[in-house]
Scaffold this motif. Structure first.
Motif, PDB file in Angstrom:
ATOM      1  N   ASP A 223       0.841  -1.191   0.000  1.00  0.00           N
ATOM      2  CA  ASP A 223       0.000   0.000   0.000  1.00  0.00           C
ATOM      3  C   ASP A 223       0.882   1.248   0.000  1.00  0.00           C
ATOM      4  O   ASP A 223       2.097   1.175   0.232  1.00  0.00           O
ATOM      5  N   SER A 224       0.251   2.390  -0.215  1.00  0.00           N
ATOM      6  CA  SER A 224       0.997   3.647  -0.292  1.00  0.00           C
ATOM      7  C   SER A 224       1.565   4.081   1.048  1.00  0.00           C
ATOM      8  O   SER A 224       2.457   4.932   1.087  1.00  0.00           O
ATOM      9  N   ASN A 225       1.081   3.509   2.146  1.00  0.00           N
ATOM     10  CA  ASN A 225       1.623   3.857   3.463  1.00  0.00           C
ATOM     11  C   ASN A 225       2.634   2.824   3.956  1.00  0.00           C
ATOM     12  O   ASN A 225       3.024   2.846   5.124  1.00  0.00           O
ATOM     13  N   VAL A 240       9.967  -6.966  -7.593  1.00  0.00           N
ATOM     14  CA  VAL A 240       8.848  -6.133  -8.036  1.00  0.00           C
ATOM     15  C   VAL A 240       7.950  -5.852  -6.842  1.00  0.00           C
ATOM     16  O   VAL A 240       7.650  -6.763  -6.057  1.00  0.00           O
ATOM     17  N   THR A 241       7.507  -4.610  -6.724  1.00  0.00           N
ATOM     18  CA  THR A 241       6.503  -4.238  -5.725  1.00  0.00           C
ATOM     19  C   THR A 241       5.324  -3.606  -6.444  1.00  0.00           C
ATOM     20  O   THR A 241       5.481  -2.618  -7.162  1.00  0.00           O
ATOM     21  N   VAL A 242       4.147  -4.169  -6.250  1.00  0.00           N
ATOM     22  CA  VAL A 242       2.935  -3.662  -6.884  1.00  0.00           C
ATOM     23  C   VAL A 242       2.231  -2.711  -5.920  1.00  0.00           C
ATOM     24  O   VAL A 242       1.827  -3.108  -4.826  1.00  0.00           O
ATOM     25  N   PRO A 243       2.061  -1.428  -6.300  1.00  0.00           N
ATOM     26  CA  PRO A 243       1.354  -0.486  -5.425  1.00  0.00           C
ATOM     27  C   PRO A 243      -0.156  -0.626  -5.579  1.00  0.00           C
ATOM     28  O   PRO A 243      -0.685  -0.605  -6.705  1.00  0.00           O
ATOM     29  N   LEU A 244      -0.841  -0.743  -4.465  1.00  0.00           N
ATOM     30  CA  LEU A 244      -2.300  -0.871  -4.486  1.00  0.00           C
ATOM     31  C   LEU A 244      -2.834  -0.719  -3.076  1.00  0.00           C
ATOM     32  O   LEU A 244      -2.102  -0.910  -2.108  1.00  0.00           O
ATOM     33  N   ASP A 245      -4.104  -0.358  -2.959  1.00  0.00           N
ATOM     34  CA  ASP A 245      -4.751  -0.411  -1.652  1.00  0.00           C
ATOM     35  C   ASP A 245      -4.895  -1.880  -1.289  1.00  0.00           C
ATOM     36  O   ASP A 245      -5.494  -2.661  -2.024  1.00  0.00           O
ATOM     37  N   ASP A 246      -4.347  -2.267  -0.139  1.00  0.00           N
ATOM     38  CA  ASP A 246      -4.263  -3.688   0.198  1.00  0.00           C
ATOM     39  C   ASP A 246      -5.430  -4.201   1.028  1.00  0.00           C
ATOM     40  O   ASP A 246      -5.392  -5.325   1.530  1.00  0.00           O
ATOM     41  N   ASN A 247      -6.496  -3.413   1.146  1.00  0.00           N
ATOM     42  CA  ASN A 247      -7.602  -3.878   1.985  1.00  0.00           C
ATOM     43  C   ASN A 247      -8.955  -3.400   1.471  1.00  0.00           C
ATOM     44  O   ASN A 247      -9.792  -2.933   2.241  1.00  0.00           O
ATOM     45  N   VAL A 248      -9.185  -3.520   0.164  1.00  0.00           N
ATOM     46  CA  VAL A 248     -10.531  -3.299  -0.360  1.00  0.00           C
ATOM     47  C   VAL A 248     -11.284  -4.628  -0.305  1.00  0.00           C
ATOM     48  O   VAL A 248     -10.742  -5.656   0.108  1.00  0.00           O
ATOM     49  N   LEU A 249     -12.544  -4.629  -0.743  1.00  0.00           N
ATOM     50  CA  LEU A 249     -13.305  -5.875  -0.749  1.00  0.00           C
ATOM     51  C   LEU A 249     -12.586  -6.910  -1.605  1.00  0.00           C
ATOM     52  O   LEU A 249     -12.162  -6.601  -2.729  1.00  0.00           O
ATOM     53  N   PRO A 250     -12.432  -8.140  -1.122  1.00  0.00           N
ATOM     54  CA  PRO A 250     -11.685  -9.151  -1.893  1.00  0.00           C
ATOM     55  C   PRO A 250     -12.175  -9.312  -3.322  1.00  0.00           C
ATOM     56  O   PRO A 250     -11.360  -9.473  -4.242  1.00  0.00           O
ATOM     57  N   ARG A 251     -13.490  -9.262  -3.556  1.00  0.00           N
ATOM     58  CA  ARG A 251     -13.987  -9.461  -4.920  1.00  0.00           C
ATOM     59  C   ARG A 251     -13.536  -8.355  -5.864  1.00  0.00           C
ATOM     60  O   ARG A 251     -13.485  -8.557  -7.082  1.00  0.00           O
ATOM     61  N   ASP A 252     -13.198  -7.173  -5.323  1.00  0.00           N
ATOM     62  CA  ASP A 252     -12.786  -6.077  -6.191  1.00  0.00           C
ATOM     63  C   ASP A 252     -11.426  -6.307  -6.840  1.00  0.00           C
ATOM     64  O   ASP A 252     -11.079  -5.629  -7.816  1.00  0.00           O
TER      65      ASP A 252
END
Length: 268
Positions: A223-225, A240-252
């Motif tokens: 995540d960004s933090n 490799v590090t993939v930037p993303l919000d790591d706690n949205v709804l799993p199905r998203d």
């Protein structure tokens, strides 16, 4: 636990729009204040924010912010101290594709040993489970070292232990999989494996940091933090590090999973 993943991956524009709409990227939930606080903590070498990595150079706060603007797409202006922060969806997609290329390369080598672990079972677990299925079907041996290894960690007052769900390692606390940044479980797994190390670790948080620190080929999500893995990538310890919000709804995460799986398969 996860819904079946449709076979058809989204187009790049569809994926980018989905990432922004679900706030996996774009205007993310993590506040600017939280991001900057964590960048300062890493600059001050707070162990909780290092994820088991030993940094080879000084990383002053401004350098961490500059790196995160480049690698994750957070706002580069140091004068922006509060409110909304961002993750660049193009960077998320590019890093996802780079991760897929690494996984494909390892699979092409034939019968690799792969280890998966997550410190975010309420979010990222769905991605790791999909990758576990993929690499298993493509001939990889999924490792499961140190199962039931337990320890007293700081801050929770009771023992936690390593458990696996469909070959993905997580930390268990009295029957519940829990969020953790702690590198200690991965360090225990590495100690038990000895010379029988995996060819690739796919992980996040301290699980990824400790693996990269040990010199194992590692790809991860952050995540960004959580700047540690991005700094580890800049120093060559994380592939490799993939930037993303790591706690949205799993199905998203499903469209991102489909894109990642397609990238791996197309590289075989």
């Amino acid at each position: 636990m996860t819904a079946p993943t449709p076979a058809t991956p989204p187009s790049r524009d569809e994926l980018k729009n989905h990432l922004v709409r679900t706030r996996i990227a774009g205007d993310v939930a993590t506040s600017r204040e939280n991001n900057l606080d964590h960048y300062r903590s890493l600059a001050n070498r707070d162990p909780h924010h290092l994820f088991g990595l030993t940094l080879e150079r000084d990383w002053p706060y401004r350098d961490v912010l500059e790196l995160m603007a480049k690698s994750a797409g957070v706002v580069a202006d140091p004068g922006h101290r509060a409110g909304q922060d961002t993750i660049d969806p193009e960077r998320t997609i590019e890093a996802t594709e780079a991760m897929g290329d690494v996984i494909a390369r390892v699979l092409r080598a034939g019968s690799p040993k792969i280890l998966l672990a997550t410190g975010h079972p309420t979010g990222l677990l769905t991605i790791h489970l999909a990758l576990a299925r993929l690499v298993r079907e493509r001939g990889a041996t999924l490792m499961g070292p140190a199962e039931n290894w337990s320890y007293w960690g700081s801050g929770f007052g009771r023992k936690r232990k390593i458990r696996y769900l469909d070959d993905v390692a997580m930390l268990d606390d009295k029957g519940a999989f829990v969020h953790t940044h702690d590198p200690a479980p991965m360090e225990a797994m590495i100690a038990e494996m000895g010379d029988d190390r995996p060819d690739l670790v796919i992980a996040d948080h301290g699980w990824a940091g400790a693996a990269g620190e040990a010199g194992i080929l590692t790809v991860g999500f952050a995540d960004s933090n959580d700047p540690a893995l991005f700094v580890g990538e800049a120093e060559g310890k994380i592939a490799v590090t993939v930037p993303l919000d790591d706690n949205v709804l799993p199905r998203d995460y499903s469209p991102l999973i489909r894109h990642l799986v397609e990238r791996v398969v197309s590289g075989l």
